[in-house]
Design an enzyme around this catalytic site. Structure first.
Site, PDB file in Angstrom:
ATOM      1  N   TYR A 283      10.526   4.660   0.783  1.00  0.00           N
ATOM      2  CA  TYR A 283      11.427   3.694   1.431  1.00  0.00           C
ATOM      3  C   TYR A 283      12.878   3.823   0.968  1.00  0.00           C
ATOM      4  O   TYR A 283      13.788   3.312   1.635  1.00  0.00           O
ATOM      5  CB  TYR A 283      10.925   2.256   1.220  1.00  0.00           C
ATOM      6  CG  TYR A 283       9.906   1.855   2.265  1.00  0.00           C
ATOM      7  CD1 TYR A 283      10.299   1.394   3.514  1.00  0.00           C
ATOM      8  CD2 TYR A 283       8.550   1.972   2.026  1.00  0.00           C
ATOM      9  CE1 TYR A 283       9.376   1.044   4.486  1.00  0.00           C
ATOM     10  CE2 TYR A 283       7.608   1.627   2.985  1.00  0.00           C
ATOM     11  CZ  TYR A 283       8.029   1.164   4.225  1.00  0.00           C
ATOM     12  OH  TYR A 283       7.120   0.830   5.186  1.00  0.00           O
TER      13      TYR A 283
ATOM     14  N   ASP B 280       0.799  -1.229   0.000  1.00  0.00           N
ATOM     15  CA  ASP B 280       0.000   0.000   0.000  1.00  0.00           C
ATOM     16  C   ASP B 280       0.831   1.278   0.000  1.00  0.00           C
ATOM     17  O   ASP B 280       0.282   2.373  -0.011  1.00  0.00           O
ATOM     18  CB  ASP B 280      -0.979   0.014   1.180  1.00  0.00           C
ATOM     19  CG  ASP B 280      -0.269   0.164   2.519  1.00  0.00           C
ATOM     20  OD1 ASP B 280       0.973   0.147   2.553  1.00  0.00           O
ATOM     21  OD2 ASP B 280      -0.965   0.305   3.529  1.00  0.00           O
TER      22      ASP B 280
HETATM   23  N1  LIG Z   1       2.045  -4.741   2.136  1.00  0.00           N
HETATM   24  C1  LIG Z   1       1.806  -3.594   2.777  1.00  0.00           C
HETATM   25  O1  LIG Z   1       1.941  -2.568   2.188  1.00  0.00           O
HETATM   26  C2  LIG Z   1       1.406  -3.585   4.220  1.00  0.00           C
HETATM   27  C3  LIG Z   1       0.813  -2.474   4.832  1.00  0.00           C
HETATM   28  C4  LIG Z   1       0.541  -2.524   6.202  1.00  0.00           C
HETATM   29  C5  LIG Z   1       0.839  -3.673   6.923  1.00  0.00           C
HETATM   30  N2  LIG Z   1       1.406  -4.720   6.282  1.00  0.00           N
HETATM   31  C6  LIG Z   1       1.713  -5.984   6.959  1.00  0.00           C
HETATM   32  O2  LIG Z   1       0.508  -6.522   7.527  1.00  0.00           O
HETATM   33  C7  LIG Z   1       0.872  -7.408   8.568  1.00  0.00           C
HETATM   34  C8  LIG Z   1       0.097  -7.108   9.821  1.00  0.00           C
HETATM   35  O3  LIG Z   1       0.572  -5.939  10.432  1.00  0.00           O
HETATM   36  P1  LIG Z   1       0.142  -5.496  11.875  1.00  0.00           P
HETATM   37  O4  LIG Z   1       0.990  -4.314  12.208  1.00  0.00           O
HETATM   38  O5  LIG Z   1      -1.314  -5.332  11.952  1.00  0.00           O
HETATM   39  O6  LIG Z   1       0.618  -6.739  12.759  1.00  0.00           O
HETATM   40  P2  LIG Z   1      -0.067  -7.484  14.005  1.00  0.00           P
HETATM   41  O7  LIG Z   1       1.035  -8.121  14.756  1.00  0.00           O
HETATM   42  O8  LIG Z   1      -1.013  -6.575  14.689  1.00  0.00           O
HETATM   43  O9  LIG Z   1      -0.952  -8.642  13.319  1.00  0.00           O
HETATM   44  C9  LIG Z   1      -0.423  -9.769  12.734  1.00  0.00           C
HETATM   45  C10 LIG Z   1      -1.184 -11.006  13.204  1.00  0.00           C
HETATM   46  O10 LIG Z   1      -0.606 -12.140  12.531  1.00  0.00           O
HETATM   47  C11 LIG Z   1      -0.678 -13.231  13.437  1.00  0.00           C
HETATM   48  N3  LIG Z   1       0.252 -14.277  13.029  1.00  0.00           N
HETATM   49  C12 LIG Z   1       1.588 -14.301  13.149  1.00  0.00           C
HETATM   50  N4  LIG Z   1       2.093 -15.422  12.612  1.00  0.00           N
HETATM   51  C13 LIG Z   1       1.036 -16.135  12.133  1.00  0.00           C
HETATM   52  C14 LIG Z   1       0.927 -17.391  11.485  1.00  0.00           C
HETATM   53  N5  LIG Z   1       1.999 -18.112  11.173  1.00  0.00           N
HETATM   54  N6  LIG Z   1      -0.312 -17.824  11.138  1.00  0.00           N
HETATM   55  C15 LIG Z   1      -1.406 -17.072  11.429  1.00  0.00           C
HETATM   56  N7  LIG Z   1      -1.340 -15.873  12.044  1.00  0.00           N
HETATM   57  C16 LIG Z   1      -0.138 -15.412  12.388  1.00  0.00           C
HETATM   58  C17 LIG Z   1      -0.361 -12.618  14.785  1.00  0.00           C
HETATM   59  O11 LIG Z   1      -0.781 -13.436  15.846  1.00  0.00           O
HETATM   60  C18 LIG Z   1      -1.100 -11.288  14.697  1.00  0.00           C
HETATM   61  O12 LIG Z   1      -2.372 -11.374  15.264  1.00  0.00           O
HETATM   62  C19 LIG Z   1       2.377  -7.277   8.717  1.00  0.00           C
HETATM   63  O13 LIG Z   1       3.011  -8.270   7.935  1.00  0.00           O
HETATM   64  C20 LIG Z   1       2.663  -5.923   8.128  1.00  0.00           C
HETATM   65  O14 LIG Z   1       4.007  -5.801   7.770  1.00  0.00           O
HETATM   66  C21 LIG Z   1       1.675  -4.693   4.948  1.00  0.00           C
HETATM   67  O1  LIG Z   2       5.311   1.556  10.851  1.00  0.00           O
HETATM   68  P1  LIG Z   2       3.926   1.159  10.513  1.00  0.00           P
HETATM   69  O2  LIG Z   2       3.559  -0.226  11.023  1.00  0.00           O
HETATM   70  O3  LIG Z   2       2.893   2.205  10.832  1.00  0.00           O
HETATM   71  O4  LIG Z   2       3.874   1.077   8.916  1.00  0.00           O
HETATM   72  C1  LIG Z   2       4.640   0.206   8.194  1.00  0.00           C
HETATM   73  C2  LIG Z   2       3.947  -0.029   6.878  1.00  0.00           C
HETATM   74  O5  LIG Z   2       4.107   1.146   6.103  1.00  0.00           O
HETATM   75  C3  LIG Z   2       3.530   1.154   4.802  1.00  0.00           C
HETATM   76  O6  LIG Z   2       2.108   1.178   4.871  1.00  0.00           O
HETATM   77  C4  LIG Z   2       1.544   2.413   5.388  1.00  0.00           C
HETATM   78  C5  LIG Z   2       1.022   3.343   4.352  1.00  0.00           C
HETATM   79  O7  LIG Z   2       1.817   3.417   3.254  1.00  0.00           O
HETATM   80  C6  LIG Z   2       0.780   4.690   5.013  1.00  0.00           C
HETATM   81  O8  LIG Z   2       0.300   5.597   4.068  1.00  0.00           O
HETATM   82  C7  LIG Z   2      -0.229   4.546   6.133  1.00  0.00           C
HETATM   83  O9  LIG Z   2      -1.553   4.466   5.641  1.00  0.00           O
HETATM   84  O10 LIG Z   2       0.016   3.452   6.923  1.00  0.00           O
HETATM   85  C8  LIG Z   2       0.365   2.197   6.265  1.00  0.00           C
HETATM   86  C9  LIG Z   2       0.576   1.218   7.337  1.00  0.00           C
HETATM   87  O11 LIG Z   2       1.073   1.785   8.520  1.00  0.00           O
HETATM   88  C10 LIG Z   2       4.071   0.001   4.019  1.00  0.00           C
HETATM   89  O12 LIG Z   2       3.522  -0.092   2.742  1.00  0.00           O
HETATM   90  C11 LIG Z   2       3.903  -1.300   4.764  1.00  0.00           C
HETATM   91  O13 LIG Z   2       4.485  -2.323   3.999  1.00  0.00           O
HETATM   92  C12 LIG Z   2       4.536  -1.205   6.122  1.00  0.00           C
HETATM   93  O14 LIG Z   2       4.259  -2.381   6.862  1.00  0.00           O
HETATM   94 MN   LIG Z   3       4.433  -2.087   1.831  1.00  0.00          MN
END
Ligand SMILES: NC(=O)c1ccc[n+]([C@@H]2O[C@H](COP(=O)([O-])OP(=O)(O)OC[C@H]3O[C@@H](n4cnc5c(N)ncnc54)[C@H](O)[C@@H]3O)[C@@H](O)[C@H]2O)c1
Ligand SMILES: O=P(O)(O)OC[C@H]1O[C@H](O[C@H]2[C@H](O)[C@@H](O)[C@@H](O)O[C@@H]2CO)[C@H](O)[C@@H](O)[C@@H]1O
Ligand SMILES: [Mn+2]
Length: 440
Positions: A263, A170
């Site tokens: 990033y 995102d």
């Molecule tokens: N791609 C993106 O741009 C983007 C944006 C925002 C967040 N994220 C990702 O989304 C994910 C969630 O972020 P968050 O900050 O809400 O984390 P969080 O720790 O609040 O939630 C993650 C959940 O995953 C669960 N979990 C861990 N290992 C697991 C497994 N093997 N099987 C099932 N469940 C499992 C945990 O228990 C937890 O409840 C992270 O990987 C974060 O990096 C990605």
């Molecule tokens: O430090 P965090 O957990 O707040 O954020 C890490 C994530 O950052 C990006 O997602 C952002 C997004 O781009 C920003 O605009 C806002 O809406 O919050 C998002 C989530 O915090 C990034 O793309 C993710 O991969 C990271 O996990």
């Molecule tokens: Mn990302």
């Protein structure tokens, strides 16, 4: 009209309530009959699930809601798996950030040694989800945004090459919302973009309106002054994110022919990042004290009151790209979206096996890449180094190779010496005993 069944993997995520609210807000575009939460932490998930149960009953009582830690229950009879797991949770994110800092190297969730460490934990977790999906719902698609997406995507390419998994981030969406604001456009969707890179490592090369007018000159003028730091209505951006959005102006100065992903700051200005980090209080601490406390507090309050009427939890509009992606598959919308896909010629002068982030046309059969042609020497050099870090990390996980992981950390632009890389690696191995394969 068909109604879909969704599994949310990582039901206990801080993003789950916002995504559920977003799904409920889009039922006219994407009808849902069932939502299932799956997590391997029953206690954490239950807090979010009890609140979401009430939210769903209040807004769409016809939807069947289930939460479980049993893979068969979670993955049977689903059309889409929306995956956002964090293997090791925030406790391990904190270590990923603090261990490198102890050695004078930046500590970041997805970049540098912290990102490599997180990758070594995520690979097994995401592969397990793919296998559950294929066992219990072989026709389903996984929309994965579990991080570090670059390493996860390379791992699924290597280990599950035929799986129906779409990796998406995102960050470009967040930046494009800011670009649209700078240009006075109603929506980021009023822009047609060209972009290339790796996940969290890319550049916009062309941005036009729907009439074909070039929007890059106006944007560059603004980015040169403020980066992407502009106020967004309804969004209270945290100070550390504002720093990152502002720093984009310095990143932009390095190559003013393109517009950068935020990033890149970690790769071009690692010294600046280290100087501005508190080794005892990193982003993981901010998130635990901020987003996690808020979301879990609100969920507990909803469960206690038995209603979500006064809740401050809000629709995550920003996350509507997930519905766009699901709709593209479900209805063959041919939406143009940035995805992390195997290069295979999309960037013509770059490794054909690299997982790159490029615009794709998404339809029922999945994504079709839009060719971005040749990229300049500067970006090509950077990307070759970074993609090697990602590939070596995945090889280290598959082979259980200490040597390859040492090479991966040494090769990261964020690390200045192989000696420091080894010291960080040894500390990370100790911290990740429960999660990483044994390295020999
Ligand atoms: N791609 C993106 O741009 C983007 C944006 C925002 C967040 N994220 C990702 O989304 C994910 C969630 O972020 P968050 O900050 O809400 O984390 P969080 O720790 O609040 O939630 C993650 C959940 O995953 C669960 N979990 C861990 N290992 C697991 C497994 N093997 N099987 C099932 N469940 C499992 C945990 O228990 C937890 O409840 C992270 O990987 C974060 O990096 C990605
Ligand atoms: O430090 P965090 O957990 O707040 O954020 C890490 C994530 O950052 C990006 O997602 C952002 C997004 O781009 C920003 O605009 C806002 O809406 O919050 C998002 C989530 O915090 C990034 O793309 C993710 O991969 C990271 O996990
Ligand atoms: Mn990302």
């Amino acid at each position: 009209m068909k109604k879909f069944s969704i599994a949310v993997a990582g039901g206990g995520s801080t993003f789950t309530p916002g995504i559920v609210l977003m799904l409920l807000d889009n039922l006219d575009k994407f009808p849902i009959r069932q939502i299932k939460f799956y997590d391997n932490d029953a206690e954490r998930q239950e807090i979010i699930a009890k609140a979401c149960d009430i939210i769903i009953k209040e807004k769409a009582p016809d939807i069947n809601f289930v939460y479980t830690t049993d893979p068969e229950t979670a993955f049977t009879d689903v059309d889409f798996v929306m995956a956002h797991i964090r293997v090791g949770k925030y406790a391990m994110r904190e270590k990923d950030e603090k261990i490198p800092l102890r050695h004078g190297v930046l500590g970041q969730e997805t970049c540098g040694p912290g990102g490599i460490s997180y990758g070594m934990r995520s690979i097994g977790g995401v592969i397990e989800l793919v296998d559950y999906m294929e066992k219990y719902s072989p026709n389903a698609w996984m929309l994965n945004y579990s991080n570090p997406a670059a390493i996860v995507a390379e791992a699924t390419r290597r280990l599950r090459p035929n799986s129906k998994i779409l990796n998406i981030c995102d960050m470009p969406i967040g930046i494009e919302i800011r670009m649209a604001e700078m240009l006075g456009l109603k929506s980021r969707k009023d822009m047609v973009i060209r972009y290339f890179g790796l996940n969290h490592f890319g550049w916009w090369t062309d941005i036009r309106d729907k009439q074909g007018n070039d929007l890059m000159p106006a944007l560059k003028e603004k980015v040169a002054k403020v980066g992407y730091n502009v106020p967004i209505e309804g969004e209270n951006t945290e100070a550390s994110w504002n720093d990152t959005f502002t720093k984009a102006k310095d990143v932009f100065a390095i190559d003013p022919t393109t517009l950068p992903n935020t990033y890149l700051k970690y790769y071009f200005f690692p010294d600046y990042v280290v100087e501005h980090s508190n080794p005892n209080h990193t982003r993981a601490n901010e998130v635990m004290e901020g987003r996690e406390k808020f979301v879990f507090g609100e969920c507990r309050a909803i469960a206690e009151k038995g209603t979500a009427k006064d809740s401050k939890l809000h629709v995550d509009d920003h996350a509507s790209y997930i519905v766009d992606l699901a709709r593209a598959i479900a209805y063959d919308t041919k939406e143009r979206m940035l995805l992390i896909v195997e290069n295979d010629g999309a960037i013509s002068n770059f490794d054909s096996t690299a997982m790159v982030e490029v615009p794709c046309i998404v339809g029922s059969n999945g994504p079709e890449k839009i060719v971005q042609g040749k990229i300049p020497q500067f970006q090509k050099g950077l990307m070759e180094q970074q993609v090697s870090v990602e590939k070596l990390t995945v090889e280290a996980w598959i082979e259980g190779s200490y040597q390859k992981l040492w090479q991966a950390i040494t090769l990261s632009r964020t690390v200045s010496s192989a000696k420091v890389a080894k010291a960080i690696l040894d500390d990370l191995i100790e911290a990740n005993k429960e999660f990483w394969p044994v390295l020999k």
